[in-house]
Design an enzyme around this catalytic site. Structure first.
Site, PDB file in Angstrom:
ATOM      1  N   ARG A  17       0.692  -1.382   0.024  1.00  0.00           N
ATOM      2  CA  ARG A  17      -0.036  -0.105   0.081  1.00  0.00           C
ATOM      3  C   ARG A  17       0.939   1.246  -0.110  1.00  0.00           C
ATOM      4  O   ARG A  17       2.112   1.093   0.114  1.00  0.00           O
ATOM      5  CB  ARG A  17      -1.048  -0.007   1.089  1.00  0.00           C
ATOM      6  CG  ARG A  17      -0.219   0.204   2.568  1.00  0.00           C
ATOM      7  CD  ARG A  17      -1.069   0.023   3.637  1.00  0.00           C
ATOM      8  NE  ARG A  17      -2.103  -1.018   3.972  1.00  0.00           N
ATOM      9  CZ  ARG A  17      -1.723  -2.242   4.375  1.00  0.00           C
ATOM     10  NH1 ARG A  17      -0.638  -2.478   4.686  1.00  0.00           N
ATOM     11  NH2 ARG A  17      -2.739  -3.211   4.252  1.00  0.00           N
ATOM     12  N   ASN A  88      11.730   0.703   1.915  1.00  0.00           N
ATOM     13  CA  ASN A  88      10.618   1.615   2.381  1.00  0.00           C
ATOM     14  C   ASN A  88       9.859   1.148   3.568  1.00  0.00           C
ATOM     15  O   ASN A  88       9.154   2.147   4.099  1.00  0.00           O
ATOM     16  CB  ASN A  88       9.442   1.362   1.087  1.00  0.00           C
ATOM     17  CG  ASN A  88       8.400   2.242   1.398  1.00  0.00           C
ATOM     18  OD1 ASN A  88       8.355   3.103   1.457  1.00  0.00           O
ATOM     19  ND2 ASN A  88       7.297   1.125   1.611  1.00  0.00           N
ATOM     20  N   TYR A 156      10.209   8.473  16.298  1.00  0.00           N
ATOM     21  CA  TYR A 156      10.161   8.342  14.595  1.00  0.00           C
ATOM     22  C   TYR A 156      11.183   9.259  14.052  1.00  0.00           C
ATOM     23  O   TYR A 156      11.922   8.932  13.192  1.00  0.00           O
ATOM     24  CB  TYR A 156       8.530   8.588  14.166  1.00  0.00           C
ATOM     25  CG  TYR A 156       8.407   8.679  12.750  1.00  0.00           C
ATOM     26  CD1 TYR A 156       8.230   7.377  12.009  1.00  0.00           C
ATOM     27  CD2 TYR A 156       8.395   9.742  12.007  1.00  0.00           C
ATOM     28  CE1 TYR A 156       8.124   7.272  10.740  1.00  0.00           C
ATOM     29  CE2 TYR A 156       8.209   9.769  10.473  1.00  0.00           C
ATOM     30  CZ  TYR A 156       8.087   8.411   9.808  1.00  0.00           C
ATOM     31  OH  TYR A 156       7.665   8.471   8.543  1.00  0.00           O
ATOM     32  N   ILE A 189       2.652  13.551   2.453  1.00  0.00           N
ATOM     33  CA  ILE A 189       2.301  12.560   1.254  1.00  0.00           C
ATOM     34  C   ILE A 189       0.892  12.487   1.405  1.00  0.00           C
ATOM     35  O   ILE A 189       0.573  11.722   2.199  1.00  0.00           O
ATOM     36  CB  ILE A 189       3.022  11.739   0.905  1.00  0.00           C
ATOM     37  CG1 ILE A 189       4.627  12.096   0.816  1.00  0.00           C
ATOM     38  CG2 ILE A 189       2.662  11.128  -0.432  1.00  0.00           C
ATOM     39  CD1 ILE A 189       4.843  13.268  -0.270  1.00  0.00           C
TER      40      ILE A 189
END
Length: 250
Positions: A17, A88, A156, A189
């Site tokens: 996804r 990714n 993160y 994004i």
């Protein structure tokens, strides 16, 4: 060039996804033999149905070395090589919080999913490329790791900043073997998830904060990945590319 990745074998982790699926789709259209990866077999099957039966699905957890080793063996058994690795896969379920309120559990989870997972993925597949004396590695960071903010998810952001330096060290070590390594750092994004969860008025406000006055799309990131994977960038290694609409400006 019509097919800049013609017949190259490309593994895109986290491609069931979002950004990974967009990158895998773009690579397939550019002629690559794509290996899809994820933990959800049904989601992988949905992406594969769009790419065709030639796309190879592999499942596994990038934080588990034995899963990665099995994936490597499956890919080599079918293709015999790996030309492009896009590391990714990564995520967070945390929310912005003061440092003193961050639990050790959530800290370790974010570091594990985003930094350690990238390290283990590269560690598993780098020997394959070294033996070939060729290859291209693309890692995924984030604007969160490029620009401090009071609203950031600290663990993160720290993990994604670590991915950047790791990639530059990788480029220095792997370069003599003909291997290039570069990093993409996207910002805001509009993936399917973000479109669903970020209200339209907030999207407009975020867009106005970017010099280009819009938010990014998965295709923006995919096209940047295609450039770094192709021979068009053959003299580029060790760089971080901000796919951020100008949001990361000094």
């Amino acid at each position: 060039m019509t097919n800049p990745l013609n017949d190259r074998v490309a593994l895109v982790t986290g491609s069931s996804r979002g950004l990974g699926a967009a990158i895998a789709t773009t690579f397939a259209a550019a002629g690559a033999q794509v290996v899809l990866h994820g933990r959800d077999a049904s989601a992988l099957a949905a992406v594969r149905s769009r790419l065709g039966a030639a796309a190879m699905p592999v499942t596994g957890d990038i934080t588990v070395s034995s899963d990665l080793a099995r994936m490597r063996d499956e890919i080599l058994a079918r293709h015999g090589r790996l030309d492009i690795l896009v590391a990714n896969a990564g995520s967070t379920t945390s929310r912005p919080a003061p440092i003193e309120d961050i639990t050790e559990e959530s800290w370790r989870a974010d570091i594990d999913r985003n930094l350690t997972g990238t390290f283990l993925t590269v560690k598993t597949f780098l020997p394959v490329m070294k033996e070939q004396r060729s290859g291209t590695i693309i890692t995924l960071s984030s604007a969160a790791g490029r620009k401090p903010s009071e609203r950031t998810i600290v663990a993160y952001a720290a993990a994604k900043a670590g991915v950047q330096l790791f990639t530059q060290d990788l480029a220095a070590q792997a370069g003599p073997y003909g291997i290039r390594a570069n990093c993409l750092a996207p910002e805001t994004i509009l993936t399917e998830t973000n479109q669903r969860w970020i209200p339209a008025d907030v999207q407009r406000s975020l867009a106005e904060a970017h010099p280009l006055r819009r938010l990014g799309t998965p295709q923006d990131v995919a096209q940047a990945a295609l450039f770094l994977a192709s021979d068009a960038s053959s003299w580029i290694t060790g760089v971080v590319v901000d796919v951020a609409g100008g949001a990361v400006l000094a």
